[in-house]
Scaffold this motif. Structure first.
Motif, PDB file in Angstrom:
ATOM      1  N   SER A 158       0.895  -1.111   0.024  1.00 44.13           N
ATOM      2  CA  SER A 158       0.080   0.037   0.129  1.00 44.13           C
ATOM      3  C   SER A 158       0.809   1.204  -0.284  1.00 44.13           C
ATOM      4  O   SER A 158       0.277   2.305  -0.519  1.00 44.13           O
ATOM      5  N   ASN A 159       2.016   1.236   0.545  1.00 41.57           N
ATOM      6  CA  ASN A 159       2.865   2.434   0.678  1.00 41.57           C
ATOM      7  C   ASN A 159       3.906   2.558  -0.593  1.00 41.57           C
ATOM      8  O   ASN A 159       4.736   3.654  -0.728  1.00 41.57           O
ATOM      9  N   ARG A 160       3.722   1.524  -1.482  1.00 45.80           N
ATOM     10  CA  ARG A 160       4.649   1.556  -2.434  1.00 45.80           C
ATOM     11  C   ARG A 160       4.663   2.896  -3.446  1.00 45.80           C
ATOM     12  O   ARG A 160       5.664   3.371  -3.865  1.00 45.80           O
ATOM     13  N   ASP A 161       3.379   3.068  -3.797  1.00 46.49           N
ATOM     14  CA  ASP A 161       3.042   4.201  -4.224  1.00 46.49           C
ATOM     15  C   ASP A 161       3.325   5.656  -3.887  1.00 46.49           C
ATOM     16  O   ASP A 161       3.521   6.563  -4.526  1.00 46.49           O
ATOM     17  N   LYS A 162       3.711   5.714  -2.615  1.00 50.79           N
ATOM     18  CA  LYS A 162       4.118   6.713  -1.918  1.00 50.79           C
ATOM     19  C   LYS A 162       5.480   6.882  -1.881  1.00 50.79           C
ATOM     20  O   LYS A 162       6.001   8.168  -1.390  1.00 50.79           O
TER      21      LYS A 162
END
Length: 515
Positions: free
Chosen positions: A171-175
């Protein structure tokens, strides 16, 4: 000259030299040497007969089950249907009830297949590989059809901690910033061969699971894995299985090391998972090889001249064990042997600056959950050393706590690779693996269902002792046979051409059990 007491150290030491002499020329043995061989064979036969009698007594308890008890046991799941006694429970080729997948031996790859068979029966190893594979795919922005089979989708307080960490990572990869993403892509590009090896390993184990789940008897061809190792191992030629095992382990460790360094220098990438980067690395399973196999060995060098002590610490992946292999506790004695350096082996002392005699002592602060033990099977010219081995199927731990009687850890042999042939690069490698369902209680229910993805289906059911033919034997002819432990012990003692080589011992508290 009187014959030493049977089983004494003097008897075993003399027996080792007699057996070596017997292999060269049986006709040159003296009468006393022949008597020692006969006494040893009689002792071993008596031990085997006693063990067989105990196994028979246990089996009688199972075969005397009445139809009513059999039906009741089916309902209570005490004895799964496929484990109930029937005409197919004898040693021999596996029937449909005992089906387990096999690998195609194409182009002299028995060394590779042997290691893969042995690793498949190491408890929890597939769990570690499954999560590592999943996290590597997420870091590369990929998806795979087998990922969805690995864990439940519902989040619960008891859910697998690794599953939670992986989902936060995804979920945090795009951030992540562009610089962080580019750095990650560069790491994965540099380790592309190692990443492909991890993918090929997981794909192969997942396919073996699918074959077993659908009761497919066709051997699986590990083509992707062969392509992944083709740069290091020439296809069509037999190689050393230990070299192949270390190649795979070191390849996985190199990927893990680079990713761990990336997270260490860029903690913001994983800060949402946990404030401690080392905890994140453990949760994401990027150090599972270290957790499973790595052991710290402490060597103390004592100068006999000035009594100066020098302590050296090193991390190793395996335990190299030399003979004699008929002596009790030979694994522990070899790993902790006290070595005196004399003559041309004298050591240079850093304190008194003299070349003096020295004493080397080896201790282990702790032992890993899985011990890789490598027996001395080949000489310096890669020629086979043929000798009998009294292989222990259970050993006591020799870490510092257990030596000081503060703990009592036990290790169980779960699989081992043996060799038949004249050299390391010829002959055939055979695997003996213990099927876990025969001697353990059902493990506690876990939301992480990696068993539905890449775990062996033969580990799906568990039952307590006594066991019926609990050992599987995989040879290079795409055949699987099952034997009792006593049959294997007798075979290794009587047939010196079958030599155990790489052994996998697992600590008993590491094996899943129900409370």
């Amino acid at each position: 000259m009187d014959i030493p007491k049977v089983g004494s150290p003097e008897f075993l030491a003399e027996l080792e030299s007699i057996q070596a002499k017997n292999r060269k020329d049986h006709n040159k043995l003296t009468r006393r040497e022949r008597e020692i061989l006969i006494l040893h064979n009689l002792q071993r036969q008596a031990e085997v007969n006693a063990e067989l009698e105990r196994e028979i007594a246990k089996l009688k308890l199972i075969y005397e089950i009445t139809p009513e008890q059999r039906a009741q046991n089916r309902q209570s799941h005490r004895f799964p249907d496929h484990m109930l006694p029937n005409k197919d429970t004898r040693s021999g080729y596996l029937t449909a009830d005992f089906l387990t997948s096999v690998l195609k031996n194409v182009g002299n790859v028995s060394y590779m297949n042997a290691v893969l068979y042995a690793l498949r029966f190491v408890p929890q190893l597939m769990h570690g590989l499954h999560h590592l594979y999943k996290n590597v795919l997420i870091l590369g922005g990929e998806r795979d059809k087998y990922i969805g089979h690995g864990c439940h989708e519902k989040l619960t307080p008891e859910s697998c901690a690794k599953w939670h960490a992986t989902n936060k990572l995804e979920s945090n990869r795009d951030k992540w910033s562009k610089a962080e993403t580019d750095e990650l892509a560069e790491v994965l590009k540099l380790k592309s061969n190692e990443v492909e090896l991890i993918k090929a390993l997981h794909f192969m184990f997942a396919e073996l699971h699918r074959y077993e789940d659908h009761k497919c008897r066709d051997p699986f061809k590990p083509e992707k894995l062969k392509d992944a190792i083709s740069t290091a191992f020439k296809i069509g030629t037999e190689h050393d299985p230990y070299a192949f095992l270390m190649f795979m382990v070191n390849a996985i460790r190199s990927v893990n090391k680079d990713i761990m360094n990336l997270f260490t220098y860029n903690p913001n990438m994983v800060k949402s998972i946990h404030d401690d980067v080392s905890a994140v690395i453990s949760l994401l399973n990027f150090d599972f090889v270290h957790e499973f196999f790595m052991v710290q060995r402490v060597k103390k060098e004592i100068c006999m001249q000035c009594k100066d002590e020098r302590v050296l610490q090193e991390d190793v992946l395996d335990f190299k064990v030399n003979g004699p292999f008929l002596q009790k506790d030979f694994i522990r004695d070899s790993c902790m042997a006290e070595v005196i350096l004399t003559g041309i082996s004298k050591d240079h002392c850093h304190n008194c600056h003299q070349v003096a005699e020295a004493k080397h002592l080896t201790t282990y602060p702790a032992l890993p959950p899985v011990m890789i033990v490598r027996l001395e099977c080949f000489d310096n010219q890669n020629k086979k050393i043929e000798r009998a081995v009294d292989l222990p199927f259970k050993i006591d731990c020799f870490c510092n706590e257990c030596i000081d009687k503060k703990a009592n850890h036990k290790y169980r042999l779960v699989s081992f690779v043996s060799h038949t042939g004249e050299t390391a690069n010829s002959g055939q490698y055979i695997v003996y693996a213990r099927s876990a369902e025969n001697d353990l209680n059902p493990p506690p229910a876990s939301p992480c269902q990696y068993q539905k993805c890449c775990q062996s289906v033969t580990k799906k059911f568990f039952r307590p002792e006594p066991a019926i033919n609990p050992w599987y034997i995989f040879n290079g002819k795409e055949e699987v046979r099952r034997f009792a432990m006593t049959e294997i012990q007798q075979q290794l003692i009587n047939d010196t051409k079958i030599t155990p080589y790489v052994l996998f011992y697992v600590r008993e508290d590491f094996i899943p059990r129900s409370k």
